[in-house]
Design a protein around this motif. Structure first.
Motif, PDB file in Angstrom:
ATOM      1  N   SER A 196       0.929 -12.722  -2.902  1.00  0.00           N
ATOM      2  CA  SER A 196       0.588 -11.814  -1.734  1.00  0.00           C
ATOM      3  C   SER A 196       0.333 -10.320  -2.183  1.00  0.00           C
ATOM      4  O   SER A 196       0.423 -10.214  -3.280  1.00  0.00           O
ATOM      5  CB  SER A 196       1.809 -11.674  -0.969  1.00  0.00           C
ATOM      6  OG  SER A 196       2.863 -10.843  -1.645  1.00  0.00           O
ATOM      7  N   GLN A 232       1.264  -7.692  -1.386  1.00  0.00           N
ATOM      8  CA  GLN A 232       2.456  -6.798  -1.176  1.00  0.00           C
ATOM      9  C   GLN A 232       2.979  -7.051  -2.747  1.00  0.00           C
ATOM     10  O   GLN A 232       3.168  -6.134  -3.668  1.00  0.00           O
ATOM     11  CB  GLN A 232       3.212  -7.011  -0.303  1.00  0.00           C
ATOM     12  CG  GLN A 232       4.273  -5.893  -0.519  1.00  0.00           C
ATOM     13  CD  GLN A 232       4.102  -4.493  -0.417  1.00  0.00           C
ATOM     14  OE1 GLN A 232       3.205  -4.039   0.425  1.00  0.00           O
ATOM     15  NE2 GLN A 232       4.286  -3.618  -1.304  1.00  0.00           N
ATOM     16  N   ASP A 277       3.068  -4.245  -5.760  1.00  0.00           N
ATOM     17  CA  ASP A 277       4.400  -4.180  -6.422  1.00  0.00           C
ATOM     18  C   ASP A 277       4.521  -4.228  -7.927  1.00  0.00           C
ATOM     19  O   ASP A 277       5.007  -3.263  -8.756  1.00  0.00           O
ATOM     20  CB  ASP A 277       5.717  -5.032  -5.911  1.00  0.00           C
ATOM     21  CG  ASP A 277       5.804  -4.771  -4.309  1.00  0.00           C
ATOM     22  OD1 ASP A 277       5.346  -3.636  -3.857  1.00  0.00           O
ATOM     23  OD2 ASP A 277       6.713  -5.425  -3.751  1.00  0.00           O
TER      24      ASP A 277
END
Length: 184
Positions: A21, A23, A27
């Motif tokens: 993903s 995200q 991260d």
């Protein structure tokens, strides 16, 4: 995500569930800034090998592409010495029309609008590093004396985005859709 020192462990954690993903990539970059290039390169490679019919992939965060521009290669023309037949073959292997290939060779496209997947593929076909190709494309378009006949001074036009070039090309609708989905 567990804290790791080894880049292989970091990348393994990114795809542990079989997904990658946007995200998770963001991260990982925030957690391991020293590995930003490796993480974005891995994510780009992962996304380029995915099944294009799958809609679950979110766009990845935009990587810092400045490292690909190579100021030492500013004078290199990767298209120099290529005859029209070679350009046609390269265009076919890159799934492009000849009119778009000519726009590449004449620096008529905005370098920042071209999908990195295509930059890498085209650079590989031209046998130059991607940074060399990006440097070439980023330069002003050249106006040769034989191309210009007027009493006034030559005017350099605006560069076209890759998406606009695709829309105005003679490619099939299917090929246009493929390139537009990667460039917009």
């Amino acid at each position: 995500m567990t804290q790791h020192d080894d880049i292989e462990d970091i990348l393994f954690d990114l795809v542990e569930d079989g997904q990658l993903s946007a995200q998770a990539v963001a991260d990982a970059i925030a957690r391991y800034p020293e590995h930003t290039n490796a993480i974005t390169d891995f994510a780009a490679a992962w996304q380029s090998h995915r099944d294009d019919n799958v809609e679950i992939y979110a766009p990845l965060p935009a990587p810092d592409l400045s490292r690909l521009w190579n100021s030492q290669a500013a004078g290199i023309d990767p298209f120099e010495g290529k005859d029209p037949f070679e350009l046609r073959d390269i265009a076919a292997r890159c799934d492009l029309s000849m009119n778009i290939m000519v726009k590449f060779a004449e620096r008529l496209l905005k370098a920042t609008s071209i999908p990195m997947l295509l930059i890498r593929r085209l650079a590989d076909e031209l046998k130059v590093p991607p940074g060399t190709l990006l440097d070439y494309l980023d330069q002003q378009q050249a106006i040769g004396a034989s191309d210009f006949r007027s009493d006034g001074n030559p005017v350099v036009g605006q560069k076209q985005t890759f998406a606009d070039a695709v829309r105005s090309s003679s490619m099939s609708d299917e090929r246009k859709e493929k390139w537009l989905s990667l460039s917009e």
